[in-house]
Design a protein around this motif. Structure first.
Motif, PDB file in Angstrom:
ATOM      1  N   VAL A 139       0.847  -1.185   0.000  1.00 42.89           N
ATOM      2  CA  VAL A 139       0.000   0.000   0.000  1.00 42.89           C
ATOM      3  C   VAL A 139       0.886   1.240   0.000  1.00 42.89           C
ATOM      4  O   VAL A 139       1.675   1.453   0.926  1.00 42.89           O
ATOM      5  CB  VAL A 139      -0.938   0.027   1.228  1.00 42.89           C
ATOM      6  CG1 VAL A 139      -1.801   1.288   1.210  1.00 42.89           C
ATOM      7  CG2 VAL A 139      -1.809  -1.223   1.254  1.00 42.89           C
ATOM      8  N   THR A 140       0.760   2.046  -1.043  1.00 43.28           N
ATOM      9  CA  THR A 140       1.475   3.313  -1.151  1.00 43.28           C
ATOM     10  C   THR A 140       0.464   4.439  -1.157  1.00 43.28           C
ATOM     11  O   THR A 140      -0.559   4.358  -1.852  1.00 43.28           O
ATOM     12  CB  THR A 140       2.325   3.366  -2.440  1.00 43.28           C
ATOM     13  OG1 THR A 140       3.300   2.324  -2.400  1.00 43.28           O
ATOM     14  CG2 THR A 140       3.032   4.703  -2.574  1.00 43.28           C
ATOM     15  N   CYS A 141       0.741   5.490  -0.383  1.00 43.28           N
ATOM     16  CA  CYS A 141      -0.116   6.669  -0.351  1.00 43.28           C
ATOM     17  C   CYS A 141       0.723   7.875  -0.752  1.00 43.28           C
ATOM     18  O   CYS A 141       1.812   8.089  -0.217  1.00 43.28           O
ATOM     19  CB  CYS A 141      -0.705   6.865   1.040  1.00 43.28           C
ATOM     20  SG  CYS A 141      -1.955   8.153   1.124  1.00 43.28           S
ATOM     21  N   LYS A 142       0.216   8.677  -1.672  1.00 44.53           N
ATOM     22  CA  LYS A 142       1.004   9.772  -2.236  1.00 44.53           C
ATOM     23  C   LYS A 142       0.980  11.048  -1.409  1.00 44.53           C
ATOM     24  O   LYS A 142       1.825  11.924  -1.625  1.00 44.53           O
ATOM     25  CB  LYS A 142       0.531  10.072  -3.660  1.00 44.53           C
ATOM     26  CG  LYS A 142       0.832   8.953  -4.646  1.00 44.53           C
ATOM     27  CD  LYS A 142       0.396   9.329  -6.052  1.00 44.53           C
ATOM     28  CE  LYS A 142       0.750   8.220  -7.044  1.00 44.53           C
ATOM     29  NZ  LYS A 142       0.323   8.543  -8.422  1.00 44.53           N
ATOM     30  N   SER A 143       0.052  11.190  -0.476  1.00 43.38           N
ATOM     31  CA  SER A 143      -0.034  12.460   0.247  1.00 43.38           C
ATOM     32  C   SER A 143      -0.315  12.303   1.737  1.00 43.38           C
ATOM     33  O   SER A 143      -0.562  13.300   2.421  1.00 43.38           O
ATOM     34  CB  SER A 143      -1.123  13.335  -0.377  1.00 43.38           C
ATOM     35  OG  SER A 143      -2.384  12.686  -0.315  1.00 43.38           O
ATOM     36  N   SER A 144      -0.259  11.069   2.248  1.00 42.26           N
ATOM     37  CA  SER A 144      -0.551  10.845   3.661  1.00 42.26           C
ATOM     38  C   SER A 144       0.039   9.505   4.082  1.00 42.26           C
ATOM     39  O   SER A 144       0.857   8.920   3.374  1.00 42.26           O
ATOM     40  CB  SER A 144      -2.065  10.874   3.914  1.00 42.26           C
ATOM     41  OG  SER A 144      -2.348  10.862   5.301  1.00 42.26           O
ATOM     42  N   VAL A 174      -0.295  16.001   3.020  1.00 45.09           N
ATOM     43  CA  VAL A 174      -1.410  16.943   2.950  1.00 45.09           C
ATOM     44  C   VAL A 174      -2.323  16.660   4.143  1.00 45.09           C
ATOM     45  O   VAL A 174      -2.880  15.569   4.262  1.00 45.09           O
ATOM     46  CB  VAL A 174      -2.190  16.793   1.630  1.00 45.09           C
ATOM     47  CG1 VAL A 174      -3.386  17.730   1.613  1.00 45.09           C
ATOM     48  CG2 VAL A 174      -1.266  17.057   0.436  1.00 45.09           C
ATOM     49  N   GLN A 175      -2.475  17.640   5.023  1.00 39.28           N
ATOM     50  CA  GLN A 175      -3.249  17.440   6.242  1.00 39.28           C
ATOM     51  C   GLN A 175      -4.747  17.573   5.965  1.00 39.28           C
ATOM     52  O   GLN A 175      -5.180  18.537   5.336  1.00 39.28           O
ATOM     53  CB  GLN A 175      -2.816  18.430   7.319  1.00 39.28           C
ATOM     54  CG  GLN A 175      -1.323  18.392   7.627  1.00 39.28           C
ATOM     55  CD  GLN A 175      -0.817  16.987   7.984  1.00 39.28           C
ATOM     56  OE1 GLN A 175      -1.525  16.212   8.633  1.00 39.28           O
ATOM     57  NE2 GLN A 175       0.401  16.674   7.561  1.00 39.28           N
ATOM     58  N   ASN A 179      -4.975  16.170  13.076  1.00 39.66           N
ATOM     59  CA  ASN A 179      -3.749  15.436  13.363  1.00 39.66           C
ATOM     60  C   ASN A 179      -2.666  15.775  12.349  1.00 39.66           C
ATOM     61  O   ASN A 179      -2.933  15.824  11.152  1.00 39.66           O
ATOM     62  CB  ASN A 179      -4.018  13.933  13.342  1.00 39.66           C
ATOM     63  CG  ASN A 179      -5.006  13.524  14.411  1.00 39.66           C
ATOM     64  OD1 ASN A 179      -4.969  14.028  15.527  1.00 39.66           O
ATOM     65  ND2 ASN A 179      -5.905  12.610  14.080  1.00 39.66           N
ATOM     66  N   ASN A 180      -1.472  15.987  12.839  1.00 38.22           N
ATOM     67  CA  ASN A 180      -0.350  16.280  11.952  1.00 38.22           C
ATOM     68  C   ASN A 180       0.266  14.969  11.473  1.00 38.22           C
ATOM     69  O   ASN A 180       1.264  14.487  12.001  1.00 38.22           O
ATOM     70  CB  ASN A 180       0.698  17.130  12.683  1.00 38.22           C
ATOM     71  CG  ASN A 180       1.869  17.489  11.784  1.00 38.22           C
ATOM     72  OD1 ASN A 180       1.723  17.585  10.563  1.00 38.22           O
ATOM     73  ND2 ASN A 180       3.030  17.686  12.389  1.00 38.22           N
ATOM     74  N   VAL A 181      -0.353  14.386  10.468  1.00 37.61           N
ATOM     75  CA  VAL A 181       0.106  13.101   9.936  1.00 37.61           C
ATOM     76  C   VAL A 181       1.395  13.319   9.152  1.00 37.61           C
ATOM     77  O   VAL A 181       1.420  14.067   8.169  1.00 37.61           O
ATOM     78  CB  VAL A 181      -0.974  12.466   9.048  1.00 37.61           C
ATOM     79  CG1 VAL A 181      -0.471  11.157   8.451  1.00 37.61           C
ATOM     80  CG2 VAL A 181      -2.248  12.229   9.850  1.00 37.61           C
TER      81      VAL A 181
END
Length: 279
Positions: A139-144, A174-175, A179-181
């Motif tokens: 699983v890859t996430c581009k903004s979180s 990108v928040q 929460n500051n992920v």
């Protein structure tokens, strides 16, 4: 032998406690940065105290039986499958939107398949325990965060036997809430990693694995590459065993709690560590 490291303020944990770019197995070899005495001072970016923890106190104080449990009942588990066309789930306890899946209820969830821009979110009741089994999942996430524990009592991430799994974040974060992920795996609550498989965690712009509570790792093989800290726990990082290859722009392991001096500590019972810093 095990050793218990508790922070005094900022804790640059792994570099204070272990040897840079050297494997440490079980009863660690020592050099000028470490000591084999029962009470010693270790200096790197900060000062920490190292002491030997007794075998009797190891499990009862630091880990529960479930932290170490790698089994699961596949027949009763919810299946979550990623593919190039999105994601599917075998139960309405998971909501699906494209390649983003949100776990809402207690139970075991087996995750398979590959997505180049997806996300696993746990957003359940604060008394809920969730087990996520990674079974050849990527699983890859581009903004979180690829895995985001927004709310739960505790989440257990188990790598299935003889599998290779990946959780990765790419690009800037990108928040989307309060929460500051800032990690490939970001948990607001307790999270435990265990298993008999392999997990690769990659974060191009942030941390590898972050818990804003307790972060525990009890078994498995981990390859973590992060621009910032590889492993970060606010209240603690507790390691029972496992194999760890950590490549980071900051500290390999980092624990800090500025509100409670009894927390913010690193506890290592056993394991093999290879640490590489890219500063």
């Amino acid at each position: 032998m095990s050793f218990n490291l508790k922070s005094k303020g900022k804790f640059a944990a792994l570099l204070a406690a272990l040897i840079i770019s050297v494997s440490v197995t079980g009863c660690a070899n020592t050099d000028e940065k470490t000591s084999s005495t029962n009470s010693s001072t270790v200096t790197k970016d900060s000062v920490s105290t190292a002491s030997i923890a007794s075998d009797e106190s190891l499990d009862s104080n630091m880990f529960t039986d479930r932290d170490k449990e790698v089994g699961y009942d596949e027949s009763s588990a919810v299946m979550v499958a990623f593919s190039s066309s999105g994601a599917t789930a075998s139960s309405d306890s998971v909501s699906v939107s494209g390649s983003k899946v949100t776990v809402k209820s207690e139970g075991t969830y087996i995750v398979t398949g590959t997505t180049s821009d997806g996300q696993i979110i746990v957003d359940a009741d604060n008394k809920t325990k969730v087990q996520i089994v990674l079974k050849n999942a990527s699983v890859t996430c581009k903004s979180s965060a690829a895995l985001y524990v927004k709310q739960a009592d505790k989440v257990f991430v188990t790598t299935a036997k003889d599998t290779e799994n990946t959780l990765a974040s790419t690009g800037d974060y990108v928040q989307k809430d309060d929460n500051n992920v800032d990690a490939a795996v970001f948990a607001k609550d307790d999270i435990t990693f265990n298993g008999e498989g392999k997990l690769t965690v990659t974060s191009e712009k942030g941390h590898g694995i972050v818990s804003k509570d307790d972060l525990k790792l009890t078994s498995g093989e981990y390859n973590i590459t992060a621009a910032s800290h590889a492993l970060s726990g606010k209240n603690s990082i507790r390691i029972a065993s496992g194999t760890y290859t950590l490549t980071s722009g900051k500290d390999g392991l980092y624990a800090e709690n500025t509100d409670d001096t009894s927390k913010g500590f690193l506890y290592i019972a056993d394991g093999k560590f290879t640490v590489k810093l890219q500063r």
